[in-house]
Design a protein around this motif. Structure first.
Motif, mmCIF file in Angstrom:
data_model
loop_
_atom_site.group_PDB
_atom_site.id
_atom_site.type_symbol
_atom_site.label_atom_id
_atom_site.label_comp_id
_atom_site.label_asym_id
_atom_site.label_seq_id
_atom_site.Cartn_x
_atom_site.Cartn_y
_atom_site.Cartn_z
ATOM 1 N N LEU A 99 0.684 -1.287 -0.469
ATOM 2 C CA LEU A 99 0.212 0.152 -0.143
ATOM 3 C C LEU A 99 0.435 1.322 -0.066
ATOM 4 O O LEU A 99 0.821 2.304 -0.699
ATOM 5 C CB LEU A 99 -0.803 -0.068 1.286
ATOM 6 N N ALA A 100 2.174 0.986 0.676
ATOM 7 C CA ALA A 100 2.904 2.750 0.344
ATOM 8 C C ALA A 100 3.601 2.756 -0.957
ATOM 9 O O ALA A 100 3.659 4.002 -1.834
ATOM 10 C CB ALA A 100 3.862 2.008 1.622
ATOM 11 N N PHE A 101 3.196 1.309 -1.236
ATOM 12 C CA PHE A 101 3.906 1.903 -2.819
ATOM 13 C C PHE A 101 3.351 1.873 -3.275
ATOM 14 O O PHE A 101 3.408 2.843 -4.656
ATOM 15 C CB PHE A 101 4.732 0.232 -3.056
ATOM 16 N N ALA A 102 1.840 2.066 -3.954
ATOM 17 C CA ALA A 102 0.493 2.080 -4.316
ATOM 18 C C ALA A 102 -0.102 3.294 -4.250
ATOM 19 O O ALA A 102 0.331 4.432 -4.672
ATOM 20 C CB ALA A 102 -0.665 1.436 -3.707
ATOM 21 N N MET A 103 0.618 4.090 -2.790
ATOM 22 C CA MET A 103 0.504 5.297 -2.766
ATOM 23 C C MET A 103 1.360 6.306 -3.284
ATOM 24 O O MET A 103 1.284 7.788 -3.851
ATOM 25 C CB MET A 103 0.331 5.860 -1.015
ATOM 26 N N PHE A 104 2.773 6.026 -2.866
ATOM 27 C CA PHE A 104 3.807 6.691 -4.175
ATOM 28 C C PHE A 104 3.245 6.702 -5.133
ATOM 29 O O PHE A 104 4.051 8.242 -5.957
ATOM 30 C CB PHE A 104 5.232 5.738 -3.396
#
Length: 448
Positions: A99-104
């Motif tokens: 999810l951190a990657f998705a938001m980035f």
């Protein structure tokens, strides 16, 4: 095992990249006339809302889901941001939540259509623009993001063709973001046509302080854009942070030197534009070149992009805020020069370019990636724009364009002139806008 430091850095970087879209709004907003500033700001701001919803519903899945075949498009396993892997992703020791990657990556998806808006301000219907953002993000950006950013074994078993089969290097989005947006801006400007009175009346930037503020916010946020693409608090982040600083500084100097030679004076608008040109050019190369290579890329981009702002006058297309000269040309410069200045001395994942004994191989690979994205984006954008133009219409009426589209599209104005009189007191905003407009007279061959 999850790396807390790297997770914190990626989330912080995502927030920095998010700030770039309001920064871009001020950068563009200052360059248009005061009667159209709100529409320009809103065209950018709405990308935050529209693309965020699309990204959740299907955008992330199409960009980073398992490839459907040929490296062209991701699948549908992450629709609604469901079905995501529970294990951290990335390479050891920089594991982060998906999810951190998705938001980035969402923040990249937001700013890319926002960049396009600079090609067609002061004449675009707001809701037609919104529909364009939906269609363009879906048909152009999400597939291209899959081509460039989706690596085999990261968020899915198989990813995109540029990242994997071709092996082109693009650390932070020179192809997927800048060449993509620049080619789309050119297509959109051609389909919508020139503003009334252009080029005889190219208009004047109504607020140079806005422009410089926007450029400064972009520079600040770009550290998240480039260094955050390391997806960890690591050596590559430090390399990208360093090269981003140096290339941008060199590009400012390169642009201003061209202005001094060509026009006799360096301008505030030129300094801001040069900074953005340098940021654009170093984006694909930021972790693949050394500091001297970054300086070279920056000064080349600043000088060449400054020279290229005259292209629209010579060829007769009204790319109002020089999206083509800065983003398309700057993106091409940075992507191609990896094949010249790339070196494995700092990052083994790089490739040695011409100056480091690498031959022409990587340069050819970079060219294939750059021009494939350029061609796809230009053609598909033109089709999307034509469909909107002949169905619901894309341009405001001639009357609304002449009087300013803030009132017709939003029933608002950016400044309150009610206190103005022949010799009376000026409101703060009104006086600032008037003074900036008087000071900022565009020149043939210079950006507005």
């Amino acid at each position: 095992m999850l790396n807390a430091g790297s997770t914190a850095w990626v989330l912080t970087s995502a927030a920095l990249v998010m700030l770039m879209t309001p920064g871009l709004a001020f950068f563009y907003g200052g360059m248009v006339r005061s009667r159209s500033v709100l529409n320009m700001l809103m065209m950018n701001f709405m990308c935050l809302a529209i693309v965020s919803v699309l990204w959740c519903l299907y955008g992330f899945s199409l960009a980073f889901g398992n490839d459907l075949g040929g490296g062209l498009l991701g699948g549908f396993e992450y629709v609604g941001l469901g079905g995501l892997p529970t294990d951290p992703i990335g390479t050891d020791p920089d594991k982060i939540p998906i999810l951190a990657f998705a938001m980035f990556q969402l923040m990249f998806a937001i700013i890319t259509p926002a960049l396009i808006s600079g090609a067609v301000p002061e004449r675009t219907k707001f809701w037609s623009w919104g529909i364009f953002v939906v269609l363009w993000s879906t048909i152009v950006y999400f597939p291209v993001a899959h081509w460039v950013f989706s690596f085999d074994g990261s968020t899915a078993e198989t990813g995109g063709w540029i990242a994997n089969s071709l092996g082109a290097l693009d650390f932070a989005g020179g192809t997927a973001v800048h060449i993509n947006a620049g080619a789309a801006g050119l297509a959109l400007a051609l389909v919508l046509g020139k503003r009334r009175g252009w080029p005889r009346d190219p208009g004047r930037p109504h607020s140079l302080p806005f422009v410089l503020l926007g450029a400064s916010l972009l520079w600040f946020g770009w550290y998240g854009f480039n260094a955050g693409s390391s997806l960890g608090a690591n050596q590559n982040a430090a390399i990208a942070f360093t090269t981003t600083t140096l290339a941008t500084a060199a590009a400012v100097i390169g642009w201003l030197v061209v202005e001094q030679i060509r026009d006799g004076k360096p301008t505030t608008l030129g300094a801001a534009s040069g900074a953005v040109a340098g940021l654009v050019a170093i984006t694909p190369a930021c972790a693949y070149v050394n500091p001297v290579g970054a300086l070279a890329i920056g000064v080349i981009a600043g000088a060449v992009c400054a020279l290229c702002v005259s292209i629209k006058f010579r060829l007769g297309f009204d790319d109002s805020l020089d999206v083509v000269a800065v983003h398309l040309v700057g993106g091409l410069i940075g992507t191609l020069l990896i094949g010249v200045f790339g070196t494995t001395s700092l990052n083994e994942a790089s490739a040695d370019g011409l100056l480091y004994g690498g031959g022409l191989g990587q340069l050819g690979i970079q060219a294939v990636a750059a021009f494939a994205v350029l061609a796809y984006s230009f053609v598909v954008t033109a089709i999307i724009a034509l469909v909107i133009k002949v169905t619901i219409g894309f341009r405001v009426s001639a009357e609304d364009e002449s009087t300013g589209i803030d009132e017709s599209q939003h029933a608002e104005s950016g400044y309150d002139y009610s206190g103005l009189s022949g010799g009376g007191n000026h409101s703060l905003l009104g006086a600032g806008a008037t003074g900036s407009a008087q000071a900022a007279t565009p020149r043939e061959g210079a950006p507005r």
